[in-house]
Design a protein around this motif. Structure first.
Motif, short mmCIF file in Angstrom:
data_model
loop_
_atom_site.label_atom_id
_atom_site.label_comp_id
_atom_site.label_asym_id
_atom_site.label_seq_id
_atom_site.Cartn_x
_atom_site.Cartn_y
_atom_site.Cartn_z
N ILE A 182 1.33 -1.67 0.39
CA ILE A 182 -0.04 -0.11 -0.05
C ILE A 182 0.73 1.14 -0.18
O ILE A 182 0.21 1.98 -0.15
N SER B 130 1.86 4.92 -6.96
CA SER B 130 1.21 5.36 -8.72
C SER B 130 1.24 6.32 -9.38
O SER B 130 1.29 6.66 -10.76
N ASP C 293 -0.71 6.83 -2.94
CA ASP C 293 -0.28 5.36 -3.49
C ASP C 293 -1.86 5.74 -2.31
O ASP C 293 -2.70 5.85 -2.65
N TYR C 294 -1.91 3.14 -3.05
CA TYR C 294 -3.25 3.41 -2.62
C TYR C 294 -3.92 3.98 -1.36
O TYR C 294 -5.32 4.22 -1.65
N ASP D 204 -4.52 -1.61 -7.27
CA ASP D 204 -5.01 -0.87 -8.39
C ASP D 204 -4.34 0.23 -8.07
O ASP D 204 -3.92 0.86 -7.54
N LYS D 205 -4.58 1.25 -9.67
CA LYS D 205 -3.87 2.44 -9.32
C LYS D 205 -4.35 3.54 -9.37
O LYS D 205 -6.00 3.45 -10.62
#
Length: 439
Positions: free
Chosen positions: A334, A338, A353-354, A393-394
């Protein structure tokens, strides 16, 4: 949400994955789904790429307010103007940027999907756009041309048939006019039309004059990346740009397509020793020698290209020192960044980030100046997200022109907007249209 305190028109947010009006329940083809967008620096143009390899350009066409045009300059300056209507963009042109390809050496299919589009500096009234898929970058030129359409021709019967044929060709409509890549034939016919005089026996009636947009691929930058390209960024010098994949960042000159310089190489001699990959790269908006790139370990490296030809050893690392503490299996996952964006003044970097959106001061490398929690409610569900691969996921992020407001996406068609020093830390959550597949 409104544009200003005095505005009475609410700003309605809609989420569109494809263009055009579509009836409810209609299946959407994967090639029609939008994959990237980019505004020109002036805000007058918007470029949109989709998974089918197409790039669509929109031009800003706002309704002009003429109610105060009779006022003097001093009176206009004293008025407190506020926007009463939202920006409107209308279709300008589109072109097929990339086609599906096949790498026979690696037995790998290369999708036509547009990963990134970037606007270049405008030259001589022409627009220039960089577009890229996983492997190939292309430079496109977009220019407007005025086209004269002929309604009627009356060649003099005394002219010989050969001269009449030349005169007719010189007044051919744009649709029937032959054209070549070098443009020689087009220029020849236009000059012939300009130089023809009534005394030469050709009389014509111009039906109308239209503005049309032509696109042409100027350069193709290929065969420089072993891994998929994740980002491209233009330099402020207007002459160079960078392209980044998981392990390398290359520096290109816009006018030279067969050569680039590898300025950052993170590939170890033994791939088993690989600990991180490059996730995003961005040039400084003002200083042409500075660039930043993020990694899957949550680091942001700020490098100066004047220090060394290979910049990966002389980087300033921006790292969140406050994140040290209890670490779980999901901590490094996490923490992967991205996307990163510079503010217009170049003093701050926004990272996503996530879990969080973070604002960094480039002069402070120990911790971000602000952290905005986006997915804090998902902490108890990290195990479930890992099993479904959703944890990878991005999400992209963006920063306003004044550097105060930040936006990023989330699940369930939610848009999160935060402000630094203004409003609460919770920010604003906006739910987009419930019909995500209709424009």
């Amino acid at each position: 949400m409104t544009l200003s305190p005095d505005s009475r028109t609410p700003l309605e947010w809609k989420f569109s994955q494809v263009f055009g009006e579509r009836p409810h329940g209609e299946d959407v083809q994967d090639v029609d789904v939008i994959s990237t967008i980019a505004f020109q620096k002036s805000g007058d143009y918007l470029a949109v790429g989709d998974r089918g390899g197409r790039v669509v350009i929109f031009e800003r066409k706002d309704e002009k307010d003429t109610s105060n045009q009779h006022l003097s300059r001093d009176e206009l300056e004293q008025l407190d103007f506020s926007f009463t209507s939202h920006p409107q963009f209308q279709y300008k042109t589109e072109f097929q940027s990339h086609e599906p390809e096949f790498d026979y050496l690696k037995s790998l299919e290369i999708e036509e999907k547009i990963n990134n589009v970037r606007w270049c500096a405008t030259q001589n009234g022409s627009l220039f756009i960089l577009s890229t898929n996983d492997k190939t970058i292309k430079l496109w030129k977009v220019k407007e041309h005025r086209v004269k359409k002929v309604k009627e021709m009356d060649p003099n019967p005394l002219l010989c048939s050969e001269n009449a044929l030349l005169a007719e060709r010189s007044f051919m409509s744009e649709q029937d006019k032959p054209s070549f890549d070098n443009g020689h034939n087009v220029e020849w016919t236009e000059k012939m039309a300009t130089n023809m005089l009534p005394s030469q026996g050709v009389y014509s009636k111009i039906a109308n004059i239209e503005d049309t947009t032509r696109t042409r691929c100027r350069k193709v930058y290929a065969h420089a990346h072993d891994f998929n390209i994740n980002s491209i960024s233009n330099n402020s010098d207007g002459e160079t740009f960078i392209s980044a994949d998981d392990l390398r960042i290359n520096l290109w000159n816009l006018e030279i397509s067969n050569q680039c310089f590898n300025i950052i190489d993170m590939k170890p001699s033994n791939m088993e020793d690989l600990t991180e990959v490059i996730t995003s790269a961005e040039f400084h908006p003002i200083h042409c020698n500075l660039l930043a790139y993020s990694s899957s370990r949550g680091f942001i490296r700020l490098v100066d290209m004047r220090c060394s030809a290979l910049c990966d050893q002389s980087a300033r690392i921006l790292q969140d020192g406050g994140s040290h503490g209890f670490k779980s299996f999901f901590t490094e996952i996490i923490a992967s960044i991205s996307d990163i964006k510079f503010s217009n003044d170049g003093r701050h970097i926004l990272s996503r980030d996530y879990m969080n959106l973070k604002l960094w001061d480039v002069r402070m490398d120990s911790s971000p100046v602000a952290t905005f929690k986006v997915h804090d409610h998902l902490h108890p569900k990290l195990g479930e997200l890992y099993n479904t691969d959703s944890i990878f996921d991005k999400f992209d992020c963006c920063i306003s022109g004044d550097g105060i407001h930040f936006a990023t996406g989330s699940y369930s068609n939610l848009l999160r907007i935060f402000s630094h020093g203004v409003g609460g830390a919770e920010g604003i959550t906006i739910e987009a249209s419930k019909s995500p597949n209709r424009a």
